[in-house]
Design an enzyme around this catalytic site. Structure first.
Site, short mmCIF file in Angstrom:
data_model
loop_
_atom_site.label_atom_id
_atom_site.label_comp_id
_atom_site.label_asym_id
_atom_site.label_seq_id
_atom_site.Cartn_x
_atom_site.Cartn_y
_atom_site.Cartn_z
N TRP A 181 0.62 -0.54 -0.02
CA TRP A 181 0.06 -0.09 0.18
C TRP A 181 0.55 1.06 -0.17
CZ3 TRP A 181 -0.01 3.95 4.21
CH2 TRP A 181 -1.09 5.17 3.41
N GLU A 222 -3.28 -3.51 -2.31
CA GLU A 222 -4.35 -2.31 -1.04
C GLU A 222 -4.79 -1.16 -1.87
OE1 GLU A 222 -3.33 -1.45 2.65
OE2 GLU A 222 -5.39 -1.16 3.13
N LYS A 224 -7.01 2.51 -2.68
CA LYS A 224 -7.46 3.15 -1.47
C LYS A 224 -8.55 4.77 -2.06
CE LYS A 224 -6.06 6.79 2.61
NZ LYS A 224 -5.40 6.08 3.78
N ASP A 257 -9.44 -2.78 2.08
CA ASP A 257 -9.78 -2.43 2.95
C ASP A 257 -11.08 -1.59 3.61
OD1 ASP A 257 -9.66 0.15 5.23
OD2 ASP A 257 -7.68 -0.04 5.50
N HIS A 260 -11.08 2.43 3.15
CA HIS A 260 -11.04 3.22 1.48
C HIS A 260 -12.53 2.92 0.28
CE1 HIS A 260 -6.88 2.58 2.64
NE2 HIS A 260 -7.63 2.56 3.69
N HIS A 284 -8.96 -6.26 4.99
CA HIS A 284 -8.11 -5.04 6.18
C HIS A 284 -10.02 -4.11 6.65
CE1 HIS A 284 -3.72 -3.63 5.51
NE2 HIS A 284 -4.13 -4.91 5.80
N ASP A 292 -11.45 7.25 6.14
CA ASP A 292 -10.61 6.74 6.62
C ASP A 292 -10.00 6.85 7.84
OD1 ASP A 292 -9.02 3.47 6.09
OD2 ASP A 292 -7.45 5.55 5.68
N ASP A 294 -10.17 4.94 10.88
CA ASP A 294 -9.39 4.22 11.38
C ASP A 294 -9.53 3.83 12.02
OD1 ASP A 294 -7.36 2.57 8.80
OD2 ASP A 294 -6.77 4.72 8.77
N ASP A 325 -6.66 -3.26 10.69
CA ASP A 325 -6.01 -2.26 10.84
C ASP A 325 -7.14 -1.14 11.32
OD1 ASP A 325 -4.20 -0.45 9.72
OD2 ASP A 325 -5.12 -0.72 7.38
C1 RNT Z 1 -3.58 3.03 5.41
C2 RNT Z 1 -3.90 1.58 4.39
C3 RNT Z 1 -2.75 1.11 5.13
C4 RNT Z 1 -1.70 0.72 6.83
C5 RNT Z 1 -0.66 0.68 7.20
C6 RNT Z 1 -0.63 1.13 8.12
O1 RNT Z 1 -5.19 3.67 4.84
O2 RNT Z 1 -5.25 1.57 5.23
O3 RNT Z 1 -3.16 -0.01 5.10
O4 RNT Z 1 -3.36 1.18 7.38
O5 RNT Z 1 -0.36 -0.07 5.81
ZN ZN Z 2 -5.45 -1.02 5.26
#
Ligand code: RNT
Ligand code: ZN
Length: 418
Positions: A181, A222, A224, A257, A260, A284, A292, A294, A325
């Site tokens: 990523w 990955e 985004k 993810d 994303h 993720h 995003d 998290d 994640d």
């Molecule tokens: C970032 C991605 C990625 C990170 C990690 C730390 O938006 O989700 O996966 O969160 O690699």
């Molecule tokens: Zn991620």
């Protein structure tokens, strides 16, 4: 437990087998991300977190050293039922005193302590090259940089990471998912959207030219939608990552993810779409709040829906690699890990307790009224009792039991880290 026998009977009447569900779940690995423990700082540099991601908050007790991070992980692991894998970022290389290797030069031996820790806990390891928080990120770009020296540096980093991922798989005997990523992108409207993507594509090709056994190392890409500071353009967009993986099916898998995508898009719906084409996909699991962000995974509708799709599509038999994640620095970090992991397990157990075949039959026979009624009634079966039994069988604390451990650990260990 009398209560459990009652619950089991109620689920049986609804068409679900609690014993089978618990037995299945016990062996499903969920990859726990090391980066919740220290706000994604890592050990290989002192600079800020970059790449368009942010950990906000300043709760006491952030792990500052490998020893502290291992200690915290150990605590968290003891509070979780089920099978764990450990997900490590390249920035968590552990150098001996006086030694340092830049990201393009890291070697398996710099991760020997991670291997020892994983072996001690009988866990597999996953890995991630770190294309952020580093002085060689040039104008926000790494693998898609127009500066050839910069791009090469990051390709070499990716190749070094393939070698480390192979080492992880060799040492643990468990395949290693290696996720690519990058936060590469632009704050404002670009003049060229194609160039960076062509370079990104070429760079991944060059990384994957490093020899590896696809049975042991599972490279992913990955995607985004955008990051903070790079709101207008992301090189690794949804279509880019998906098409890259589709074109390279024999050596690469797509990673979604669920933070994303645009807020009304649902990863739960994308899982069967991707599984119509790919033998294996990676996830993720996170919680996006408006973006995003998290946040820690909750036992919420979309997490349950993601779990249902994983279960119904045969994802638990090796077709879906599940990783967590999230990184919240505003709450106790060990509790964050524990809550997110337990909720993911909970969602999978909940999904395993759906009478999937019967519900599918109702759909296929177009008995939608009955389907709606059944789906709604399943929600109030005594799920908590089955979950309690599952935790007990796994030797993990029940809900309501583990938080005292957190309080004690905070008092005895974390508060000393001021
Ligand atoms: C970032 C991605 C990625 C990170 C990690 C730390 O938006 O989700 O996966 O969160 O690699
Ligand atoms: Zn991620």
């Amino acid at each position: 437990m009398e209560r459990y026998e009652d619950a089991r009977a109620q689920y049986r009447a609804a068409g679900a087998d609690t014993e089978l569900a618990m037995e299945k779940l016990r062996h499903v690995p969920i990859s726990l991300h090391c980066w919740q423990g220290d706000d994604v700082r890592g050990f290989d540099q002192d600079g800020p977190l970059t790449g368009g991601i942010q950990a906000t908050g300043n709760y006491l007790g952030r792990a500052r050293t490998p020893e502290e991070l291992f200690q915290d992980l150990e605590k968290a692991l003891s509070l979780m039922p089920g099978t764990k894998k450990l997900n490590v970022h390249a920035s968590y290389a552990i150098f001996s005193p006086g030694e340092h290797a830049d990201r393009d030069r890291i070697e398996p031996r710099h991760f020997a302590e991670w291997v020892a820790f994983a072996k001690k806990h009988g866990m597999g390891l996953d890995f991630n090259p770190t294309f952020f928080s580093h002085r060689r990120v040039k104008d926000g770009l790494t693998l898609s940089s127009p500066d050839e020296e910069t791009r090469r540096f990051w390709v070499e980093h990716g190749r070094a990471c393939i070698r480390i991922a192979s080492y992880f798989a060799e040492e643990t005997g468990i395949p290693c998912v290696m996720n690519i990523w990058t936060g590469d992108g632009f704050k404002d409207i670009p003049a060229d959207r194609l160039g960076p993507r062509l370079r990104y594509r070429q760079s991944i090709d060059e990384i994957l030219a490093e020899p590896y056994d696809f049975g042991k190392v599972k490279p992913c890409v990955e995607s985004k939608v955008f990051g903070i500071g790079v709101e207008s353009y992301t090189a690794g967009s949804g279509e880019f990552a998906l098409l890259y993986a589709a074109e390279n099916k024999h050596r690469c898998i797509p990673l979604m993810d669920n933070g994303h995508y645009h807020p009304t898009e649902l990863v739960s719906d994308k899982i069967p779409a991707l599984l119509s084409f790919f033998p294996e996909i990676a996830l993720h699991v996170t919680r996006p709040v408006r973006w995003d962000s998290d946040h820690v995974v909750r036992f919420d509708d979309e997490t349950r829906e993601i779990a249902k799709e994983i279960v119904r599509c045969g994802g638990l038999d090796g077709r879906v690699d599940i990783a967590l994640d999230f990184f919240d620095a505003s709450i106790n970090r060990i509790a964050a890990w524990t809550i997110g992991f337990r909720n993911t397990e909970k969602a999978l157990l909940y999904a395993l307790l759906q009478p999937a075949a019967e519900l599918r039959e109702l759909q296929e026979e177009s008995r939608f009224t009955e389907l709606l009624a059944r789906q709604e009634e399943l929600k109030t079966l005594p799920f908590g009792t089955v979950w309690e039994c599952y935790c007990e069988r796994c030797g993990a604390p029940a809900d309501g039991e583990w938080f005292t451990e957190i309080r004690k650990y905070e008092k005895e260990v974390l508060s000393g880290r001021r």
